[in-house]
Design an enzyme around this catalytic site. Structure first.
Site, PDB file in Angstrom:
ATOM      1  N   CYS A  38     -44.968  30.564  21.074  1.00 47.67           N
ATOM      2  CA  CYS A  38     -45.688  30.107  19.887  1.00 47.67           C
ATOM      3  C   CYS A  38     -47.127  30.621  19.931  1.00 47.67           C
ATOM      4  O   CYS A  38     -47.643  30.990  20.991  1.00 47.67           O
ATOM      5  CB  CYS A  38     -45.657  28.579  19.859  1.00 47.67           C
ATOM      6  SG  CYS A  38     -46.680  27.812  18.578  1.00 47.67           S
ATOM      7  N   THR A  40     -49.666  28.815  19.757  1.00 45.45           N
ATOM      8  CA  THR A  40     -50.379  27.911  20.657  1.00 45.45           C
ATOM      9  C   THR A  40     -50.313  28.419  22.088  1.00 45.45           C
ATOM     10  O   THR A  40     -51.302  28.366  22.833  1.00 45.45           O
ATOM     11  CB  THR A  40     -49.785  26.494  20.566  1.00 45.45           C
ATOM     12  OG1 THR A  40     -49.924  26.011  19.233  1.00 45.45           O
ATOM     13  CG2 THR A  40     -50.484  25.550  21.529  1.00 45.45           C
ATOM     14  N   HIS A  43     -52.793  31.153  22.603  1.00 44.80           N
ATOM     15  CA  HIS A  43     -54.150  30.617  22.780  1.00 44.80           C
ATOM     16  C   HIS A  43     -54.345  30.115  24.215  1.00 44.80           C
ATOM     17  O   HIS A  43     -55.404  30.314  24.820  1.00 44.80           O
ATOM     18  CB  HIS A  43     -54.400  29.480  21.798  1.00 44.80           C
ATOM     19  CG  HIS A  43     -54.578  29.921  20.384  1.00 44.80           C
ATOM     20  ND1 HIS A  43     -55.642  30.678  19.962  1.00 44.80           N
ATOM     21  CD2 HIS A  43     -53.815  29.711  19.279  1.00 44.80           C
ATOM     22  CE1 HIS A  43     -55.536  30.910  18.663  1.00 44.80           C
ATOM     23  NE2 HIS A  43     -54.429  30.341  18.225  1.00 44.80           N
ATOM     24  N   GLU A  64     -41.428  25.027  22.546  1.00 40.54           N
ATOM     25  CA  GLU A  64     -40.250  25.420  21.783  1.00 40.54           C
ATOM     26  C   GLU A  64     -39.115  25.720  22.764  1.00 40.54           C
ATOM     27  O   GLU A  64     -39.252  26.616  23.599  1.00 40.54           O
ATOM     28  CB  GLU A  64     -40.544  26.677  20.954  1.00 40.54           C
ATOM     29  CG  GLU A  64     -41.673  26.521  19.953  1.00 40.54           C
ATOM     30  CD  GLU A  64     -41.944  27.822  19.202  1.00 40.54           C
ATOM     31  OE1 GLU A  64     -41.189  28.795  19.406  1.00 40.54           O
ATOM     32  OE2 GLU A  64     -42.912  27.858  18.417  1.00 40.54           O
ATOM     33  N   CYS A  93     -47.102   7.415  19.349  1.00 40.84           N
ATOM     34  CA  CYS A  93     -47.369   6.158  20.057  1.00 40.84           C
ATOM     35  C   CYS A  93     -46.396   5.049  19.678  1.00 40.84           C
ATOM     36  O   CYS A  93     -46.131   4.149  20.477  1.00 40.84           O
ATOM     37  CB  CYS A  93     -48.809   5.704  19.806  1.00 40.84           C
ATOM     38  SG  CYS A  93     -49.148   5.100  18.130  1.00 40.84           S
ATOM     39  N   ASP A 195     -48.444  40.313   3.558  1.00 42.23           N
ATOM     40  CA  ASP A 195     -48.942  40.549   4.917  1.00 42.23           C
ATOM     41  C   ASP A 195     -49.542  41.946   4.931  1.00 42.23           C
ATOM     42  O   ASP A 195     -49.552  42.632   3.901  1.00 42.23           O
ATOM     43  CB  ASP A 195     -47.805  40.417   5.948  1.00 42.23           C
ATOM     44  CG  ASP A 195     -48.296  39.984   7.331  1.00 42.23           C
ATOM     45  OD1 ASP A 195     -49.026  40.772   7.959  1.00 42.23           O
ATOM     46  OD2 ASP A 195     -47.970  38.871   7.770  1.00 42.23           O
ATOM     47  N   ARG A 200     -43.462  43.492   9.997  1.00 43.04           N
ATOM     48  CA  ARG A 200     -43.084  42.144   9.556  1.00 43.04           C
ATOM     49  C   ARG A 200     -42.628  42.132   8.099  1.00 43.04           C
ATOM     50  O   ARG A 200     -41.722  41.351   7.736  1.00 43.04           O
ATOM     51  CB  ARG A 200     -44.250  41.190   9.784  1.00 43.04           C
ATOM     52  CG  ARG A 200     -44.410  40.838  11.261  1.00 43.04           C
ATOM     53  CD  ARG A 200     -45.539  39.880  11.525  1.00 43.04           C
ATOM     54  NE  ARG A 200     -45.400  39.298  12.865  1.00 43.04           N
ATOM     55  CZ  ARG A 200     -46.301  38.498  13.430  1.00 43.04           C
ATOM     56  NH1 ARG A 200     -47.412  38.174  12.777  1.00 43.04           N
ATOM     57  NH2 ARG A 200     -46.088  38.003  14.638  1.00 43.04           N
ATOM     58  N   GLY A 263     -51.040  27.264   7.516  1.00 46.27           N
ATOM     59  CA  GLY A 263     -51.896  28.158   8.292  1.00 46.27           C
ATOM     60  C   GLY A 263     -53.187  27.472   8.695  1.00 46.27           C
ATOM     61  O   GLY A 263     -53.840  26.817   7.876  1.00 46.27           O
ATOM     62  N   VAL A 286     -50.212  20.610   5.737  1.00 50.79           N
ATOM     63  CA  VAL A 286     -48.945  20.349   6.427  1.00 50.79           C
ATOM     64  C   VAL A 286     -49.134  20.604   7.919  1.00 50.79           C
ATOM     65  O   VAL A 286     -49.726  21.599   8.317  1.00 50.79           O
ATOM     66  CB  VAL A 286     -47.815  21.258   5.893  1.00 50.79           C
ATOM     67  CG1 VAL A 286     -46.516  21.001   6.656  1.00 50.79           C
ATOM     68  CG2 VAL A 286     -47.612  21.039   4.404  1.00 50.79           C
ATOM     69  N   TYR A 287     -48.605  19.680   8.727  1.00 49.13           N
ATOM     70  CA  TYR A 287     -48.700  19.831  10.179  1.00 49.13           C
ATOM     71  C   TYR A 287     -47.409  19.324  10.813  1.00 49.13           C
ATOM     72  O   TYR A 287     -46.954  18.217  10.499  1.00 49.13           O
ATOM     73  CB  TYR A 287     -49.893  19.038  10.722  1.00 49.13           C
ATOM     74  CG  TYR A 287     -50.116  19.173  12.213  1.00 49.13           C
ATOM     75  CD1 TYR A 287     -50.500  20.386  12.767  1.00 49.13           C
ATOM     76  CD2 TYR A 287     -49.939  18.080  13.058  1.00 49.13           C
ATOM     77  CE1 TYR A 287     -50.706  20.517  14.132  1.00 49.13           C
ATOM     78  CE2 TYR A 287     -50.143  18.194  14.424  1.00 49.13           C
ATOM     79  CZ  TYR A 287     -50.536  19.409  14.957  1.00 49.13           C
ATOM     80  OH  TYR A 287     -50.738  19.538  16.311  1.00 49.13           O
TER      81      TYR A 287
END
Length: 368
Positions: A38, A40, A43, A64, A93, A195, A200, A263, A286-287
């Site tokens: 991913c 993430t 990063h 993932e 939680c 893009d 892609r 994004g 959106v998350y």
């Protein structure tokens, strides 16, 4: 066991031996079969400013994955040893207002797998049973490994009705590509994806979009003319986090248009709020995934023939993780998979399939 660990406060990841995790009360132990790389994870490998301020080291990374259940603790129901599973990487939680109201994806106390607790780039991982998604119908383990980003795509794409609508998607990364596949599959009229990566955009064309547009060469307005569109787009799916892409999307929407924005920008940026107001445009952030409505949507879409196979372009053994990460960071591929079950595909014939793999009927055309 072997695991990919962020050991030191510097760029890189390290494949090292670590103790096998022990499942606690209400948890499940899973033998990892595949993992997806991913943004993430990129990063974290780079150890950029976000990673420096977020991670507590050492940390097993990755969120993932697909795997086979090897142990369930007492009291866990509806999950059995041998099940092929994916995992919801957001651990909530259960006590805050949103959790109590059933809006778990809005929990303010979310803990991220592979970010705030040891993750899935390892031979084994533990998860609370409530975060384990059992695949009740046959699914290719490669596809099961990308249910997390697929969920992002589905959550974003289904934020607004798409049937008969003209849809603009900015960003043909793996999640944008999956969103394009969803929009086409559920009956959007025109699906345009933008893009600047020819590779892609070629992948997008294989997914059946109406137009894969290189905005470095052609404007969105020109693309609309090619499709005979007289008004703007009804729905926008912003997947890039690029400021200019968001501005171009707003300028291309019809009056009353709706934008779902997944994004994540690197920093604040300005947009034309006058157009947002006078065109009465809705912008929704959106998350993650809605727990667990999005997961049901994903499974049903696959059951009804949605084909994600073109999105998965590269597969590596976990031993070759550096090459896999370099490929994912190139910005020219679809989804990159790490194989933890005994080697990359050319060597798979030397290994007996797991029970979960044997149960998954693999059909590269998208069927089961």
């Amino acid at each position: 066991m072997k695991a990919l660990v962020k050991e030191r406060a510097e760029a890189g990841l390290w494949l090292v031996d670590v103790p096998e995790p022990v499942p606690g009360p209400g948890e499940v132990l899973i033998r990892v079969l595949r993992t997806g790389i991913c943004g993430t994870d990129l990063h974290i490998r780079k150890f950029d400013d976000w990673a420096q301020h977020t991670l507590k080291l050492p940390l097993i990374v990755g969120h993932e994955f697909s795997g086979e259940v090897v142990e369930v603790t007492p009291g866990v129901e509806d999950i059995s040893v041998g099940d092929l599973v994916s995992g919801e990487g957001h651990l909530v939680c259960g006590k805050c207002r949103n959790c109590m109201a059933g809006r778990r994806h809005l929990c303010r106390n979310t803990v991220g797998l592979g970010v705030h607790r040891d993750g899935a780039f390892a031979e084994y991982v533990t998860l609370p049973a409530s975060n384990v998604w059992v695949h009740r119908t046959p699914v290719d383990p490669d596809v099961a490994a990308v249910f997390d980003p697929f969920g992002n795509a589905v959550h974003t794409a289904l934020s607004f009705p798409l049937v008969g609508e003209d849809v603009l998607i900015s960003g043909a990364g793996p999640i944008g590509l999956m969103a394009a596949a969803v929009a086409t599959h559920v009956g959007a009229r025109n699906v345009v994806i933008t893009d600047v990566s020819p590779e892609r955009l070629d992948l997008a064309a294989k997914l059946g979009v109406s137009l894969a547009l290189n905005v470095g060469q052609t404007s969105i307005a020109d693309g609309m003319r090619r499709l005979g569109m007289r008004e703007g787009f009804d729905v926008g799916l912003e997947m890039s986090g690029n400021p200019q892409a968001m501005r171009d999307m707003i300028a291309s929407m019809t009056h009353g248009g709706r934008i779902a924005m997944l994004g994540l920008p690197a920093e604040e940026f300005a947009i034309d709020w006058a157009t947002v107001v006078t065109s009465m445009i809705t912008i929704k952030g959106v998350y993650g995934r809605e727990m667990y409505e999005t997961w049901y949507n994903m499974s049903v879409l696959l059951e009804k023939g949605l084909d994600l196979s073109p999105v998965i372009t590269d597969r590596f053994s976990y031993h070759d993780f550096d090459a896999a990460f370099d490929t994912a960071a190139s910005g020219r591929t679809g989804k990159v998979i790490l194989d933890w079950s005994g080697g990359a595909r050319p060597e798979r014939a030397r290994h007996e399939p797991t029970k979960a793999e044997a149960a998954a009927t693999i059909d590269t055309s998208g069927g089961t």
